[in-house]
Design a protein around this motif. Structure first.
Motif, PDB file in Angstrom:
ATOM      1  N   GLY A   1     -10.643   6.353  36.043  1.00 33.24           N
ATOM      2  CA  GLY A   1     -11.153   7.504  36.441  1.00 33.24           C
ATOM      3  C   GLY A   1     -12.085   7.245  37.503  1.00 33.24           C
TER       4      GLY A   1
ATOM      5  N   LYS B   1     -12.030  11.534  30.123  1.00 38.44           N
ATOM      6  CA  LYS B   1     -10.908  10.929  30.780  1.00 38.44           C
ATOM      7  C   LYS B   1     -11.755  10.314  32.240  1.00 38.44           C
ATOM      8  N   PRO B   2     -12.438  11.037  32.969  1.00 39.07           N
ATOM      9  CA  PRO B   2     -12.823  10.419  34.152  1.00 39.07           C
ATOM     10  C   PRO B   2     -13.799   9.242  33.955  1.00 39.07           C
TER      11      PRO B   2
END
Length: 261
Positions: free
Chosen positions: A93, A87-88
């Motif tokens: 992100g 996700k980052p």
């Protein structure tokens, strides 16, 4: 022309309990980022040739999958937790906004597909490499069972215990994931070697049967082993390039489509 060298980075992965994780990152100044999900057991070093041979403008990230990062003792067999580690690197992100291609090898092939299904606005294309969609070869299944032999567990490396728990855990999750695969919106390149001694090429054929025909392309590489990222990294970059081109073509078609009233 090749890009800059890669480095190992640390970041916080937003799992159900935040996890300090690591990844290899090869920066690229272009619009596209490839997020690589390795197989099990996760070893980022298998992807050094893929990083060194990447086009200069392509941003490359090779994740340590949760459970296999530095100092991580816990096992994370849940697909949701595994995908959360990426996700980052998605738009929004901490690592900036780029268009995403996910690439998954072996066990990681399932995760690359799930990321595209869970984040269709972010993931524009998928490449699966020797993806474990059904079951490995029989001898690999026998190796998996060794951990159940009475008296052997104290001598089994912790890394292999993690592998066994991941492989066992995937069996309840792969069916629901494949049921969703028909709804994938991103173009998919399915790559498999015909000399893969761990995951039979029938896994690739099964995956092709559940993917939308208009979105999936299959390449069987003659003489290809289970370690195509080491054997043929440039062929994988060509597959990435094809996915990017197909995604860009789909976007152009969508823009050219007349409005409906």
């Amino acid at each position: 022309m090749f890009g800059s060298s890669f480095q190992e980075i640390s970041y916080t992965a937003p799992l159900s309990a935040p996890l300090e994780n690591d990844a290899f990152h090869r920066p690229g100044e272009g619009d596209w980022r490839v997020i690589v999900f390795p197989g099990t057991p996760c070893n980022k070093l298998l992807f050094t040739r893929l990083l060194w041979t990447a086009p200069a403008d392509l941003d490359m990230v090779v994740l340590s999958r949760p459970g296999f990062g530095r100092g991580q003792a816990q096992v994370y067999p849940d697909f949701d937790e595994q995908v959360a580690a990426a996700k980052p690197f998605l738009p929004g992100g901490e690592f900036g906004d780029k268009k995403i291609v996910t690439l998954g090898v072996s066990y990681g092939g399932e995760l690359a597909l799930k990321a595209a299904l869970d984040f269709p606005e972010a993931v524009k294309g998928v490449v699966t490499v020797a993806a474990l969609i059904d079951e490995p070869h029989d001898y690999a299944l026998e190796l998996e069972k060794l951990g159940d032999v009475e008296g052997i567990q104290p001598y089994v490396p912790n890394r292999w215990l993690k592998v066994r728990k991941e492989i066992a855990g995937r069996r309840a999750q792969i069916g629901p994931l494949l049921d969703r695969a028909a709804k994938i919106e991103a173009p998919v390149e399915v790559i498999h070697g015909d000399f893969d001694a761990i995951v039979p090429k029938s896994n690739a054929q099964k995956l092709m049967r559940v993917l939308p025909k208009e979105r999936a392309e299959l390449e069987i590489i003659p003489g290809g082993t289970h370690y195509l990222e080491l054997q043929y990294p440039r062929r994988l970059h060509k597959a990435i390039g094809r996915v990017i081109e197909r995604a860009a073509c789909n976007r152009r078609k969508a823009r050219a489509k007349p409005p409906e009233f």
